[in-house]
Design an enzyme around this catalytic site. Structure first.
Site, mmCIF file in Angstrom:
data_model
loop_
_atom_site.group_PDB
_atom_site.id
_atom_site.type_symbol
_atom_site.label_atom_id
_atom_site.label_comp_id
_atom_site.label_asym_id
_atom_site.label_seq_id
_atom_site.Cartn_x
_atom_site.Cartn_y
_atom_site.Cartn_z
ATOM 1 N N LYS A 1 43.004 50.562 35.619
ATOM 2 C CA LYS A 1 42.829 51.363 36.846
ATOM 3 C C LYS A 1 43.791 52.561 36.875
ATOM 4 O O LYS A 1 43.364 53.690 37.098
ATOM 5 C CB LYS A 1 43.053 50.495 38.109
ATOM 6 C CG LYS A 1 42.138 49.283 38.207
ATOM 7 C CD LYS A 1 42.430 48.452 39.444
ATOM 8 C CE LYS A 1 43.813 47.883 39.545
ATOM 9 N NZ LYS A 1 44.164 46.878 38.500
ATOM 10 N N GLY B 1 39.697 46.255 39.950
ATOM 11 C CA GLY B 1 39.669 45.508 38.695
ATOM 12 C C GLY B 1 40.950 44.716 38.527
ATOM 13 O O GLY B 1 41.921 44.906 39.275
ATOM 14 N N LEU B 2 40.934 43.854 37.544
ATOM 15 C CA LEU B 2 42.086 42.990 37.278
ATOM 16 C C LEU B 2 43.325 43.812 36.901
ATOM 17 O O LEU B 2 43.198 44.967 36.474
ATOM 18 C CB LEU B 2 41.759 42.057 36.101
ATOM 19 C CG LEU B 2 40.701 40.979 36.335
ATOM 20 C CD1 LEU B 2 40.333 40.328 35.006
ATOM 21 C CD2 LEU B 2 41.202 39.937 37.339
ATOM 22 N N SER B 3 44.479 43.184 37.012
ATOM 23 C CA SER B 3 45.710 43.808 36.528
ATOM 24 C C SER B 3 45.572 44.023 35.018
ATOM 25 O O SER B 3 45.171 43.115 34.294
ATOM 26 C CB SER B 3 46.886 42.868 36.831
ATOM 27 O OG SER B 3 48.070 43.402 36.294
ATOM 28 N N GLY B 4 45.847 45.238 34.580
ATOM 29 C CA GLY B 4 45.741 45.541 33.149
ATOM 30 C C GLY B 4 44.354 46.010 32.722
ATOM 31 O O GLY B 4 44.126 46.315 31.558
ATOM 32 N N SER B 5 43.423 46.095 33.676
ATOM 33 C CA SER B 5 42.060 46.516 33.304
ATOM 34 C C SER B 5 42.014 48.007 32.970
ATOM 35 O O SER B 5 41.128 48.457 32.244
ATOM 36 C CB SER B 5 41.066 46.180 34.422
ATOM 37 O OG SER B 5 41.430 46.818 35.627
ATOM 38 N N SER C 1 42.570 45.134 44.694
ATOM 39 C CA SER C 1 41.650 44.931 45.832
ATOM 40 C C SER C 1 40.645 43.810 45.512
ATOM 41 O O SER C 1 39.459 44.070 45.337
ATOM 42 C CB SER C 1 40.941 46.225 46.224
ATOM 43 O OG SER C 1 40.448 46.961 45.135
#
Ligand SMILES: Nc1ncnc2c1ncn2[C@@H]1O[C@H](COP(=O)(O)OS(=O)(=O)O)[C@@H](OP(=O)(O)O)[C@H]1O
Ligand SMILES: Nc1ncnc2c1ncn2[C@@H]1O[C@H](COP(=O)(O)OP(=O)(O)O)[C@@H](O)[C@H]1O
Length: 201
Positions: free
Chosen positions: A39, A33-37, A107
């Site tokens: 994870k 997922g995006l940065s800040g999502s 990723s």
């Protein structure tokens, strides 16, 4: 390319024996997922819950791995590819050690994620899409990186001037805009229980 004159040594303790001792399977929960999502937040909340249930797990996190093992890599397409390739190999070792591996890397490329899946055996790779819109990630901006990317202080930033390829058919999706952290963890645990991959006490 790889070196010549190297011979594979079979292990004296097998993956199956380690799984039996741990009383659960070993596989990779691959968060993307995006940065800040969310994870890292979810990976750590899940790992804590598994720990309390005596399930052996370990979190591999993008930011942390880039401080050590992958400190020579930056954010070009080829460096990201190499980053994910190495993490795939490390994940495979952890799976061999009988643990549940939780990876938290952007990723961004489908092909790279598919290559990790191919490295592992069937049912050892579970792709979890940590879904969150770019707008919301940018609002959260927990490290102030989106702001820097918008100001051209960082280049090749995912979602801004570097692509993110969302999974087409993930094993599981959690949406961190509509679900709380605890709800997402619950969904993942339920999935693992339904697949008989864990028994949570
Ligand atoms: N240019 C650029 N693009 C994306 N992310 C950046 C960049 N520069 C630094 N960071 C920080 O590095 C973290 C992402 O590392 P990853 O190893 O997960 O990235 S990747 O999978 O190789 O794409 C990412 O962490 P997360 O926010 O946890 O995803 C950022 O904190
Ligand atoms: N429902 C949610 N699920 C996960 N994270 C959330 C949620 N709501 C807000 N957040 C916040 O969003 C941020 C996500 O950051 P992080 O976990 O580092 O994401 P990533 O590892 O994907 O970059 C954290 O500050 C977290 O507290």
């Amino acid at each position: 390319m790889s070196a010549n004159n190297i011979v594979w040594h079979d292990a004296s303790v097998t993956k199956e024996e380690r799984r039996k001792k741990n009383n659960h399977g070993s596989y990779v929960l691959w968060f993307t997922g995006l940065s800040g999502s969310g994870k890292s937040t979810l990976a750590n909340a899940l790992s804590r819950q598994l720990f309390e249930s005596e399930i052996e797990s370990y979190v591999l996190d993008g930011d942390n791995i880039r401080h050590g093992l992958n400190k020579d890599l930056f954010f070009s397409e080829s460096d990201r590819k190499e980053n994910i390739r190495r993490i795939g190999e490390v994940s495979k070792l952890f799976v061999d050690s009988g643990q549940v591996v939780i990876t938290a890397f952007i990723s961004p490329y489908r092909e790279d994620r598919a290559q990790v899946q191919q490295l592992l055996e069937e049912n050892e790779f579970i792709e979890v899409y940590v879904e969150c819109s770019l707008d919301e990630c940018e609002k959260r901006d927990p490290k102030g990186l989106y702001k820097k990317a918008r100001n051209h202080e960082i280049k090749d930033f995912t979602g801004i001037d570097s692509p993110y390829e969302a999974p087409i058919n993930p094993d599981l999706t959690v949406n961190t805009e509509t679900q709380t952290i605890q709800e997402s963890v619950k969904i993942i645990i339920k999935y693992l229980e339904n697949k008989q991959l864990i028994k949570v006490k």
